[in-house]
Design a protein around this motif. Sequence first.
Motif, PDB file in Angstrom:
ATOM      1  N   ASP A  68      -5.416  -8.341   9.376  1.00 51.49           N
ATOM      2  CA  ASP A  68      -5.734  -9.623   9.975  1.00 51.49           C
ATOM      3  C   ASP A  68      -6.670  -9.393  11.153  1.00 51.49           C
ATOM      4  OD1 ASP A  68      -4.130 -11.087   8.233  1.00 51.49           O
ATOM      5  OD2 ASP A  68      -2.353 -10.804   9.501  1.00 51.49           O
ATOM      6  N   PHE A  69      -7.245 -10.472  11.652  1.00 55.74           N
ATOM      7  CA  PHE A  69      -8.147 -10.377  12.796  1.00 55.74           C
ATOM      8  C   PHE A  69      -7.442  -9.743  13.989  1.00 55.74           C
ATOM      9  CE2 PHE A  69      -9.673 -12.446  16.764  1.00 55.74           C
ATOM     10  CZ  PHE A  69     -10.917 -11.842  16.817  1.00 55.74           C
ATOM     11  N   ASP A  70      -8.085  -8.781  14.601  1.00 54.19           N
ATOM     12  CA  ASP A  70      -7.627  -8.140  15.830  1.00 54.19           C
ATOM     13  C   ASP A  70      -6.235  -7.509  15.683  1.00 54.19           C
ATOM     14  OD1 ASP A  70      -8.265  -7.361  18.398  1.00 54.19           O
ATOM     15  OD2 ASP A  70      -7.214  -9.047  19.317  1.00 54.19           O
ATOM     16  N   SER A  71      -5.903  -7.035  14.500  1.00 51.57           N
ATOM     17  CA  SER A  71      -4.589  -6.447  14.237  1.00 51.57           C
ATOM     18  C   SER A  71      -4.745  -5.053  13.648  1.00 51.57           C
ATOM     19  CB  SER A  71      -3.817  -7.330  13.250  1.00 51.57           C
ATOM     20  OG  SER A  71      -2.623  -6.693  12.853  1.00 51.57           O
ATOM     21  N   TYR A  72      -3.766  -4.214  13.897  1.00 53.20           N
ATOM     22  CA  TYR A  72      -3.749  -2.902  13.262  1.00 53.20           C
ATOM     23  C   TYR A  72      -2.401  -2.625  12.609  1.00 53.20           C
ATOM     24  CZ  TYR A  72      -1.792  -1.629  17.839  1.00 53.20           C
ATOM     25  OH  TYR A  72      -1.042  -1.570  18.989  1.00 53.20           O
ATOM     26  N   SER A  73      -1.616  -3.690  12.397  1.00 52.61           N
ATOM     27  CA  SER A  73      -0.344  -3.571  11.690  1.00 52.61           C
ATOM     28  C   SER A  73      -0.593  -3.552  10.185  1.00 52.61           C
ATOM     29  CB  SER A  73       0.566  -4.747  12.017  1.00 52.61           C
ATOM     30  OG  SER A  73       0.892  -4.741  13.374  1.00 52.61           O
ATOM     31  N   VAL A  74      -0.019  -2.568   9.518  1.00 50.70           N
ATOM     32  CA  VAL A  74      -0.156  -2.476   8.070  1.00 50.70           C
ATOM     33  C   VAL A  74       0.741  -3.546   7.442  1.00 50.70           C
ATOM     34  CG1 VAL A  74       0.140  -1.001   6.054  1.00 50.70           C
ATOM     35  CG2 VAL A  74      -0.667  -0.010   8.207  1.00 50.70           C
ATOM     36  N   LYS A  75       0.142  -4.436   6.669  1.00 47.77           N
ATOM     37  CA  LYS A  75       0.890  -5.526   6.041  1.00 47.77           C
ATOM     38  C   LYS A  75       1.812  -4.969   4.954  1.00 47.77           C
ATOM     39  CE  LYS A  75      -2.936  -8.785   6.412  1.00 47.77           C
ATOM     40  NZ  LYS A  75      -3.839  -9.612   5.593  1.00 47.77           N
ATOM     41  N   GLY A  76       2.901  -5.677   4.701  1.00 48.13           N
ATOM     42  CA  GLY A  76       3.876  -5.266   3.697  1.00 48.13           C
ATOM     43  C   GLY A  76       3.286  -5.115   2.305  1.00 48.13           C
ATOM     44  N   GLU A  77       2.271  -5.911   2.006  1.00 53.85           N
ATOM     45  CA  GLU A  77       1.683  -5.841   0.672  1.00 53.85           C
ATOM     46  C   GLU A  77       0.990  -4.501   0.383  1.00 53.85           C
ATOM     47  OE1 GLU A  77      -2.210  -8.307   0.463  1.00 53.85           O
ATOM     48  OE2 GLU A  77      -1.133  -9.051   2.224  1.00 53.85           O
ATOM     49  N   TYR A  78       0.703  -3.716   1.422  1.00 55.61           N
ATOM     50  CA  TYR A  78       0.054  -2.414   1.235  1.00 55.61           C
ATOM     51  C   TYR A  78       1.031  -1.250   1.332  1.00 55.61           C
ATOM     52  CZ  TYR A  78      -4.044  -5.287   1.816  1.00 55.61           C
ATOM     53  OH  TYR A  78      -4.981  -6.265   1.658  1.00 55.61           O
ATOM     54  N   ARG A  79       2.278  -1.541   1.604  1.00 53.37           N
ATOM     55  CA  ARG A  79       3.282  -0.502   1.842  1.00 53.37           C
ATOM     56  C   ARG A  79       3.412   0.458   0.649  1.00 53.37           C
ATOM     57  NH1 ARG A  79       8.840   0.278   1.041  1.00 53.37           N
ATOM     58  NH2 ARG A  79       9.836   1.367   2.760  1.00 53.37           N
ATOM     59  N   GLU A  80       3.621  -0.079  -0.544  1.00 50.16           N
ATOM     60  CA  GLU A  80       3.812   0.786  -1.722  1.00 50.16           C
ATOM     61  C   GLU A  80       2.572   1.624  -2.006  1.00 50.16           C
ATOM     62  OE1 GLU A  80       6.435   1.792  -3.489  1.00 50.16           O
ATOM     63  OE2 GLU A  80       7.530   0.666  -1.972  1.00 50.16           O
ATOM     64  N   MET A  81       1.407   1.060  -1.805  1.00 49.77           N
ATOM     65  CA  MET A  81       0.180   1.814  -2.051  1.00 49.77           C
ATOM     66  C   MET A  81       0.066   2.971  -1.063  1.00 49.77           C
ATOM     67  SD  MET A  81      -3.347   1.970  -0.829  1.00 49.77           S
ATOM     68  CE  MET A  81      -3.678   0.413  -0.090  1.00 49.77           C
ATOM     69  N   VAL A  82       0.320   2.722   0.196  1.00 46.33           N
ATOM     70  CA  VAL A  82       0.249   3.787   1.203  1.00 46.33           C
ATOM     71  C   VAL A  82       1.294   4.853   0.917  1.00 46.33           C
ATOM     72  CG1 VAL A  82       0.592   4.303   3.659  1.00 46.33           C
ATOM     73  CG2 VAL A  82      -0.771   2.322   2.982  1.00 46.33           C
ATOM     74  N   LEU A  83       2.503   4.438   0.545  1.00 48.12           N
ATOM     75  CA  LEU A  83       3.558   5.405   0.254  1.00 48.12           C
ATOM     76  C   LEU A  83       3.250   6.225  -0.999  1.00 48.12           C
ATOM     77  CD1 LEU A  83       6.736   3.347   1.188  1.00 48.12           C
ATOM     78  CD2 LEU A  83       5.459   4.997   2.563  1.00 48.12           C
ATOM     79  N   ALA A  84       2.610   5.623  -1.993  1.00 47.40           N
ATOM     80  CA  ALA A  84       2.228   6.366  -3.196  1.00 47.40           C
ATOM     81  C   ALA A  84       1.245   7.478  -2.827  1.00 47.40           C
ATOM     82  CB  ALA A  84       1.618   5.425  -4.230  1.00 47.40           C
ATOM     83  N   HIS A  85       0.302   7.185  -1.969  1.00 44.27           N
ATOM     84  CA  HIS A  85      -0.642   8.217  -1.529  1.00 44.27           C
ATOM     85  C   HIS A  85       0.072   9.283  -0.692  1.00 44.27           C
ATOM     86  CE1 HIS A  85      -4.394   6.593  -3.070  1.00 44.27           C
ATOM     87  NE2 HIS A  85      -3.928   5.376  -2.756  1.00 44.27           N
ATOM     88  N   ALA A  86       1.040   8.866   0.100  1.00 47.29           N
ATOM     89  CA  ALA A  86       1.806   9.837   0.894  1.00 47.29           C
ATOM     90  C   ALA A  86       2.578  10.780  -0.016  1.00 47.29           C
ATOM     91  CB  ALA A  86       2.756   9.102   1.835  1.00 47.29           C
ATOM     92  N   ARG A  87       3.176  10.236  -1.074  1.00 51.07           N
ATOM     93  CA  ARG A  87       3.920  11.081  -2.010  1.00 51.07           C
ATOM     94  C   ARG A  87       2.983  12.043  -2.739  1.00 51.07           C
ATOM     95  NH1 ARG A  87       7.087   6.268  -2.441  1.00 51.07           N
ATOM     96  NH2 ARG A  87       5.744   5.426  -4.041  1.00 51.07           N
ATOM     97  N   LEU A  88       1.785  11.577  -3.077  1.00 49.17           N
ATOM     98  CA  LEU A  88       0.825  12.470  -3.722  1.00 49.17           C
ATOM     99  C   LEU A  88       0.491  13.631  -2.787  1.00 49.17           C
ATOM    100  CD1 LEU A  88      -2.165  11.665  -5.930  1.00 49.17           C
ATOM    101  CD2 LEU A  88      -2.461  13.234  -4.040  1.00 49.17           C
TER     102      LEU A  88
END
Length: 170
Positions: A68-88
């Motif tokens: 979102d504008f002026d935000s650096y919080s990772v939205k919940g909708e990206y959580r699984e994608m980020v975690l999949a890359h972390a597991r890789l």
Amino acid sequence: MKKLLSVSLIVLLSACASQTTQPEVDDLNSGNNMGNTNLSGSGSGRPSYFNQLQDPNSILSKRTVYYDFDSYSVKGEYREMVLAHARLLRDNPDASIILQGNTDDRGSREYNLALGQRRADGVRNMMTLAGAGDNQIEAVSFGEEKPRALGSGESAWSQNRRTDIVYRGE
């Protein structure tokens, strides 16, 4: 005058850097729906996880987190994608990535560089909490210097507020 401007710039950047906070993260090791992501050893000389990165049916083909504008919080909708890359990364210790934080063109250049860094660092923190090695991840900021969309208006700005996950060796 030039010296005063330089000192002011350093103080501004220091103030921005010290405001980094950890993103809220639930239990990152739960919900592993990818199974084992150790995909190396295809025999071609190139790690086989690169195939999954390019498979449109794989969650690993998605590699952008939008904000979102002026935000650096990772939205919940990206959580699984980020975690999949972390597991890789966790399952392939030789793999490494660069997280590229970006912003839209609003704000000063210094502010945008700091915001882009916070965005990349937020994704990095999620990944390291999920088991990826800190030495596998480099977080950098491009600020507003690498836009995905040109122009002004919410349509272009929303595409430029992002963190891109780039694998080394691609």
